[in-house]
Design an enzyme around this catalytic site. Structure first.
Site, short mmCIF file in Angstrom:
data_model
loop_
_atom_site.label_atom_id
_atom_site.label_comp_id
_atom_site.label_asym_id
_atom_site.label_seq_id
_atom_site.Cartn_x
_atom_site.Cartn_y
_atom_site.Cartn_z
N HIS A 149 44.57 50.64 42.53
CA HIS A 149 44.55 49.61 41.49
C HIS A 149 45.38 48.37 41.86
O HIS A 149 44.90 47.23 41.76
CB HIS A 149 45.05 50.16 40.16
CG HIS A 149 44.30 51.38 39.68
ND1 HIS A 149 42.97 51.57 39.90
CD2 HIS A 149 44.72 52.47 38.99
CE1 HIS A 149 42.59 52.72 39.35
NE2 HIS A 149 43.63 53.29 38.81
N ASP A 186 36.76 51.98 41.26
CA ASP A 186 38.16 51.73 40.92
C ASP A 186 38.06 51.06 39.56
O ASP A 186 37.63 49.90 39.47
CB ASP A 186 38.83 50.81 41.93
CG ASP A 186 40.30 50.59 41.59
OD1 ASP A 186 40.59 50.32 40.41
OD2 ASP A 186 41.14 50.70 42.49
N HIS A 187 38.42 51.78 38.50
CA HIS A 187 38.08 51.23 37.18
C HIS A 187 38.79 49.92 36.88
O HIS A 187 38.38 49.17 36.01
CB HIS A 187 38.28 52.28 36.07
CG HIS A 187 39.69 52.48 35.64
ND1 HIS A 187 40.58 53.24 36.35
CD2 HIS A 187 40.38 52.02 34.58
CE1 HIS A 187 41.75 53.23 35.73
NE2 HIS A 187 41.66 52.49 34.64
C1 BG6 Z 1 44.31 56.05 36.66
C2 BG6 Z 1 45.54 56.78 37.08
O1 BG6 Z 1 43.51 55.76 37.76
O2 BG6 Z 1 44.69 54.84 36.01
C3 BG6 Z 1 46.44 57.06 35.90
O3 BG6 Z 1 45.17 58.02 37.69
C4 BG6 Z 1 46.75 55.78 35.15
O4 BG6 Z 1 47.66 57.68 36.31
C5 BG6 Z 1 45.46 55.02 34.84
O5 BG6 Z 1 47.43 56.12 33.96
C6 BG6 Z 1 45.78 53.66 34.26
O6 BG6 Z 1 44.59 53.08 33.79
P1 BG6 Z 1 44.60 52.06 32.57
O7 BG6 Z 1 43.18 51.63 32.45
O8 BG6 Z 1 45.11 52.83 31.38
O9 BG6 Z 1 45.54 50.96 32.94
#
Ligand code: BG6
Length: 484
Positions: free
Chosen positions: A240, A177-178
């Site tokens: 997230h 989960d980044h």
């Molecule tokens: C991804 C989603 O996991 O996270 C996207 O699939 C979203 O829809 C993105 O835009 C948001 O990541 P960050 O790092 O730009 O906040």
């Protein structure tokens, strides 16, 4: 100066889906940055594996282009780039057949750390896991990395867990989960558990409510076919926002170890109460002056998929009983802004006669952009004329406080991939955590489906549908302003 680069062991990293979007945008540019910083030990290799019938030189050329496009300023360091490209190799592989596997088996060494990144559709996870075993490539120490979406409901997540666990133990599986790799998200734990100041106040005696906002300005154009089957609840909330909620609400783990942290997060998810339908608002963006509607972007004129969700939930435990958590996320909103806000309770009694205004301490942790924290405190308004009180923010923008060091903050993917090589699972989701998150999310989505729920339209560039405002107004509260 103490080096900030903690070396890892020599590794072979195989990227299945090595020609795909994620590999080109994030994984390889991130690895290049780690290479430049000296973290990739000599002798380490990255092996792209995909269907395309290209050779290793063709792959290197493709990745050079990707780094030029997505690698930022560092891409202009041509010496480093050439040295990095020399660590790349490529195998054309058939995930569902036997083509290429013998070739891969020859290339992957068994005496270095082995990691296999499944940057492919989840429907291929089983095939890859199976072939890594039948071709005797994987060892009991190999690590596999998988991306979200990890299932689209509890049943599919369980099935994926079952497929992976046929060949790999849980301590070999790294579910990304980044958000957990973001610098400020980790700071949440540092702030909570590294300071004496906050923890005594972190409960229902002192906290009135908590807000979590992840607002995006981007649309779904270009990824409508995925997004339209997913929606904000599956795409953002189940993973997230849930992770942010866990970090803000969990009990202190006994140590910062993978299972200790994940055990505490799991308890939060399990303690989440079901969300009543009137405590949740779904929205879909409408056309605006600078862009088409969601339905247009998703190429589905009859779509009822939500691009926005706001909800109120409760955690049924001693610490949080009675404290509402308000979560909201959406596309095409007014600004890109992710923030967690802890609103403390009013003073029980004021000694300042004549001061009738409401003063509250508010701690907000900005995840992006302008990473930092501010704490609203009440002070005396300067000047003569008695005790008049005003609220001011004690603002700490990390870039100001940390200077040049803050600019070196590593991207989430870089950090997470290096954690895989180190064998540190703290910032990855465990199988039971993912399942518990779906167990809470499923009834909400099923309720919408059963009721044929139609999302409320909101103007692109706004803060979401009016009803989302009402969700808090009804409780005598208001959302924090969305500002970038
Ligand atoms: C991804 C989603 O996991 O996270 C996207 O699939 C979203 O829809 C993105 O835009 C948001 O990541 P960050 O790092 O730009 O906040």
């Amino acid at each position: 100066m103490v080096s900030r680069v903690i070396p890892v062991e020599t590794f072979d990293l195989v990227i299945f889906g090595g020609t795909g979007d994620l590999a080109r945008r994030k994984i390889l540019p991130g690895l290049f940055r780690r290479f430049r910083s000296g973290q990739m030990p000599e002798g380490s290799r990255i092996i792209g594996a995909a269907r395309s019938e290209i050779d290793s030189d063709g792959y290197r050329a493709m990745i050079a282009e990707a780094i030029a496009e997505f690698g930022g300023d560092e891409a202009s360091d041509s010496d480093s780039l050439a040295a990095f490209l020399a660590t790349l190799d490529y195998v054309a592989i058939d995930a569902k057949g036997d083509g290429g596997w013998a070739d891969l088996a020859q290339k992957v060494r068994s005496d270095v750390v082995q990691a296999f990144y499944f940057s492919v559709a989840p429907s291929l996870f089983g095939d890859l896991a199976e072939r890594l075993h039948s071709h005797k490539i994987a060892t009991p120490d190999s690590r596999i990395v998988v991306e979200k979406p990890f299932g689209r409901d509890l049943d599919t997540a369980r099935a994926l867990n079952a497929v992976l666990s046929t060949h790999f133990n849980e301590d070999q599986i790294y579910r990304i989960d980044h958000y957990l790799g973001k610098e400020t998200v980790q700071n949440l734990m540092a702030v909570r558990f590294g300071n004496v100041l906050f923890e005594p106040l972190w409960n229902n005696h002192y906290v009135d409510h908590i807000q979590i906002t992840v607002a995006e300005t981007v649309s779904v154009a270009g990824r409508g076919s995925y997004y339209d089957k997913s929606g904000a609840m599956r795409d953002m909330v189940q993973n997230h926002l849930m992770q942010l909620l866990c970090l803000i609400a969990m009990e202190p783990p006994s140590r910062f170890g993978a299972d200790e942290v994940r055990d505490e997060k799991l308890k939060v998810i399990r303690a989440l109460q079901p969300v009543a339908p009137h405590h949740i608002v779904r929205g879909q963006y409408d056309a605006g002056p600078d862009g088409p509607s969601y339905r247009n972007d998703a190429e589905n004129p009859r779509s009822f998929t939500e691009s926005f969700v706001a909800l109120k939930c409760h955690i049924a435990n001693w610490r949080w009983a009675g404290v509402p958590f308000y979560l909201r996320t959406g596309k095409r909103m007014k600004a890109r802004s992710s923030e967690i806000t802890v609103v403390f309770k009013d003073l029980g009694h004021t000694i300042f006669e004549g001061d009738t205004a409401r003063h509250r301490n508010i701690l907000s942790i900005r995840l992006q952009p302008n990473e930092g924290m501010d704490l609203q405190v009440t002070i005396k308004e300067p000047g003569p004329g008695g005790m008049r009180l005003i609220d001011v923010p004690l603002d700490m923008t990390f870039a100001d406080a940390l200077g040049a060091d803050a600019e070196e903050v590593t991207d989430a993917y870089e950090r997470l991939i290096m954690d895989v090589i180190r064998g540190n699972q703290t910032l990855f989701m465990r199988g039971d955590e993912v399942e518990a998150a779906w167990r809470w999310t499923d009834p909400i989505i099923q309720g919408w489906e059963a009721r044929n729920d139609v999302p409320k339209l909101y103007d692109a560039g706004s803060t979401g549908p009016e009803d989302a405002m009402m969700l808090l107004h009804r409780d005598g509260r208001k959302w924090r302003e969305v500002k970038g």
